[in-house]
Design a protein around this motif. Structure first.
Motif, PDB file in Angstrom:
ATOM      1  N   THR A  45      -5.490  -3.382  -1.399  1.00 48.60           N
ATOM      2  CA  THR A  45      -5.334  -2.684  -0.035  1.00 48.60           C
ATOM      3  C   THR A  45      -4.245  -3.594   0.836  1.00 48.60           C
ATOM      4  OG1 THR A  45      -7.290  -1.349   0.032  1.00 48.60           O
ATOM      5  CG2 THR A  45      -6.224  -1.967   2.098  1.00 48.60           C
ATOM      6  N   GLU A  87      -6.169   4.096   2.127  1.00 54.07           N
ATOM      7  CA  GLU A  87      -7.722   4.117   1.719  1.00 54.07           C
ATOM      8  C   GLU A  87      -8.650   4.787   2.560  1.00 54.07           C
ATOM      9  OE1 GLU A  87      -9.207   0.308   0.762  1.00 54.07           O
ATOM     10  OE2 GLU A  87     -11.023   0.928  -0.296  1.00 54.07           O
ATOM     11  N   ASP A 163      -3.452   4.805  -1.760  1.00 54.98           N
ATOM     12  CA  ASP A 163      -4.772   3.844  -1.990  1.00 54.98           C
ATOM     13  C   ASP A 163      -5.985   4.577  -2.279  1.00 54.98           C
ATOM     14  OD1 ASP A 163      -6.262   1.507  -1.991  1.00 54.98           O
ATOM     15  OD2 ASP A 163      -5.494   0.918   0.058  1.00 54.98           O
ATOM     16  N   GLU A 164      -6.488   4.346  -3.588  1.00 57.07           N
ATOM     17  CA  GLU A 164      -7.753   5.039  -3.840  1.00 57.07           C
ATOM     18  C   GLU A 164      -7.660   6.570  -3.756  1.00 57.07           C
ATOM     19  OE1 GLU A 164     -10.227   3.032  -5.005  1.00 57.07           O
ATOM     20  OE2 GLU A 164      -9.996   1.159  -4.279  1.00 57.07           O
TER      21      GLU A 164
HETATM   22 MG   LIG Z   1      -8.845  -1.225  -0.904  1.00 56.92          MG
END
Ligand SMILES: [Mg+2]
Ligand SMILES: Nc1ncnc2c1ncn2[C@@H]1O[C@H](COP(=O)(O)OP(=O)(O)O)[C@@H](O)[C@H]1O
Lengths: 243, 293
Positions: A45, A87, A163-164
């Motif tokens: 991140t 995220e 992100d994710e």
């Molecule tokens: Mg992360």
């Protein structure tokens, strides 16, 4: 050889006195999907936020189309087409789906393409069209992730950093989101994908980097890493991994 | 019965002032995450300016809306960039809060120096004009306060709901970083919402100049009233904040009429505490002064 779309050189980032990235380098070719994997707290991140201009690096360079981004702020990076899906999705929960999408196309260039972008998002995610007047906070987890990606598409991105994407989603929904990411890539967007779901990420990417405690420790094509004993050990839970 | 109606109507009309101030507080709280304690002092400052324009240049206080609101907006932008820009970026909200306290006392004392401690109030030629409907008397001046409240709340509401920047203000009140990620200049968005909050103080200043007698110490008391109104209405809801003001006005007038004028403050702060204890979200608010965790 032409410049990669994104090149990170020897990037060092810290939160106050706590170092988070050490000499991180990576390249993302135009039109590709690149995966960035690694355990929690590895610095994935942090790397994305630095590329997005949310964090000021201690040193190193981030080049986009060969041009050093230097201290350019997030707004100007978004205007160049560097867009992040954060995220945890970070939707504006009390705003409607449409309002969230509108905010994705906030800058003049993106606003000029608003109608086309909206068509594109609704073609990729028909579900969002059905729910366009609902508050984002009322969407299901899968719909929320679609909206988060859709919001990024509204900016007319050259590079989408996700992100994710699969965080908190069921395996079926995760598979669906991955298909949509591949479709997005097929439409010309370059994708930098941070994932905990290593297996699927390695399958759809052309290149992958593995991070551990702020360092890039391994890189290769998706197949190479899938075949790599250490990667498998690290993520299948066997002992003795060097990750 | 008609005296009860009269008391309630008076309460609504005076409460409009609290409502206008509370709408301003709500906007500023949304992006800055502080109770802007200097709001009342800003109102008093603008009331003095309107008073001054009336005394020195004969400008009708309501005509003063035309210059005092834009002036307040620009002053708000300036204050934000000079005082709050750095503090707004800090995790710790106390710095911003302390700056607001400092600003309040600075302006209070500036007013004391410029205009002395003598309470001021305007003599308005049409202040006796009343409408009388079946025995209930309403002064036009006070009715105008309600008009100011409804009008300015509507403008703020439409700004937040219908404009691009207004949507960004709502987004930034929810998640500043996510707003920045969209390529939005969130510092500018905060500056705009702060400046609109101060412009609301300009509107309230006009109202104050027309119906109150005020001095340099009046600002803090007024800020607290606005805070009570905000707590009643709930944050994040423009008309809720306005309604909170009206309700506070009604409570105060009922207390004064039925219990005695010395009970006004006891009643309003008592109800303030009760609301915070039992309805921390306010009567109409989606979220209260504190987010539920
Ligand atoms: Mg992360
Ligand atoms: N805001 C922050 N302040 C201080 N340290 C942080 C902050 N965010 C992340 N870190 C630290 O930086 C390291 C990398 O975190 P992060 O980039 O979030 O990792 P990942 O995304 O790979 O899980 C971790 O050690 C984490 O504790």
């Amino acid at each position: 050889m032409a410049n990669p779309l994104l090149e990170v050189r020897q990037l060092n980032v810290a939160y106050g006195d706590v170092r988070a990235l050490w000499d991180v380098s990576l390249e993302v070719e135009e039109g590709s999907i690149v995966a960035l994997v690694g355990a929690n707290g590895a610095g994935k991140t942090t790397l994305l936020k630095s590329i997005a201009g949310l964090l000021r690096p201690l040193g190193g360079q981030i080049l986009f189309e060969g041009e050093d981004l230097g201290r350019l702020n997030t707004k100007h990076r978004v205007d160049k087409g560097i867009v992040m899906v954060p995220e945890g999705r970070r939707l504006f929960q009390t705003l409607t789906v449409l309002e969230n999408l509108r905010l994705g196309a906030y800058l003049p260039k993106a606003r000029a393409g608003y109608d086309d972008s909206l068509d594109r998002v609704f073609t990729l995610f028909p579900r969002l069209q059905e729910r366009k007047n609902s508050k984002a906070g009322l969407l299901s987890g899968g719909e929320q992730q679609m909206l988060a990606i859709g919001r990024a598409v509204m900016a007319g991105p050259r590079l989408v950093m996700i992100d994710e994407a699969s965080l908190g989603l069921s395996p079926i929904l995760t598979r669906h989101i991955f298909e949509l990411i591949v479709a997005l890539n097929g439409q010309g967007a370059t994708v930098l994908l941070v994932e905990q779901n290593i297996h699927m990420a390695l399958k759809i990417c052309s290149k992958a980097y593995v991070m551990k405690t702020g360092h890039i420790v391994l890189s290769g094509t998706g197949e190479e890493l899938l075949a790599d004993v250490d990667v498998r050990k690290a993520y299948v839970g066997e002992r003795g991994s060097r990750l | 019965m008609s005296s009860l109606i009269q008391v309630v109507i008076n309460g609504i009309l005076l409460g409009s002032m609290y409502g206008i101030a509370a709408v301003g507080l709500s906007l500023i709280f949304g992006t800055m995450r502080i109770i802007f304690i200097a709001q009342g002092t800003m109102i008093v400052l603008f009331a003095y300016l309107v008073y001054w324009a009336s005394i020195k240049a004969g400008v009708d206080p309501y005509l003063s809306l035309l210059w005092v609101v834009p002036f307040a907006f620009i002053l708000g932008l300036g204050l934000f960039y000079v005082l709050f820009r750095k503090a707004a970026a800090l995790e710790d909200r106390n710095v911003s809060l302390l700056l607001a306290v400092g600003l309040m006392y600075l302006i209070d004392n500036l007013i004391l120096k410029l205009w002395s401690a003598t309470p001021r109030g305007l003599d308005i030629p049409y202040s006796d004009a009343m409408i009388v409907v079946s025995g209930i008397r309403v002064s036009w001046l006070r009715l105008a306060l309600l008009g100011l409240g409804l009008g300015s709340a509507l403008v703020v509401y439409l700004f937040l709901k219908r404009t691009r920047v207004g949507t960004a203000v709502r987004a930034a009140s929810e998640d500043m970083e996510a707003t920045t990620i969209q390529g939005i200049n969130s510092v500018w968005v905060c500056a705009i919402s702060f400046a609109i909050g101060i412009a609301m103080a300009g509107v309230a200043g006009v109202g104050m100049a027309t119906v109150y007698s005020f001095d340099y110490q009046f600002g803090f008391v007024f800020a607290i009233k606005a805070l009570v109104a905000l707590a009643l209405g709930g944050i994040g809801n423009v008309f809720g904040a306005l309604a909170g003001g009206l309700i506070l006005g009604i409570i105060e007038n009922l207390a004064a009429y039925y219990v005695g004028i010395e009970w006004i403050e006891v009643a309003s702060y008592g109800i303030f505490m009760l609301v915070l204890i039992f309805l921390p979200q306010g009567l109409f608010g989606r979220r209260g002064l504190v987010k539920k965790v």
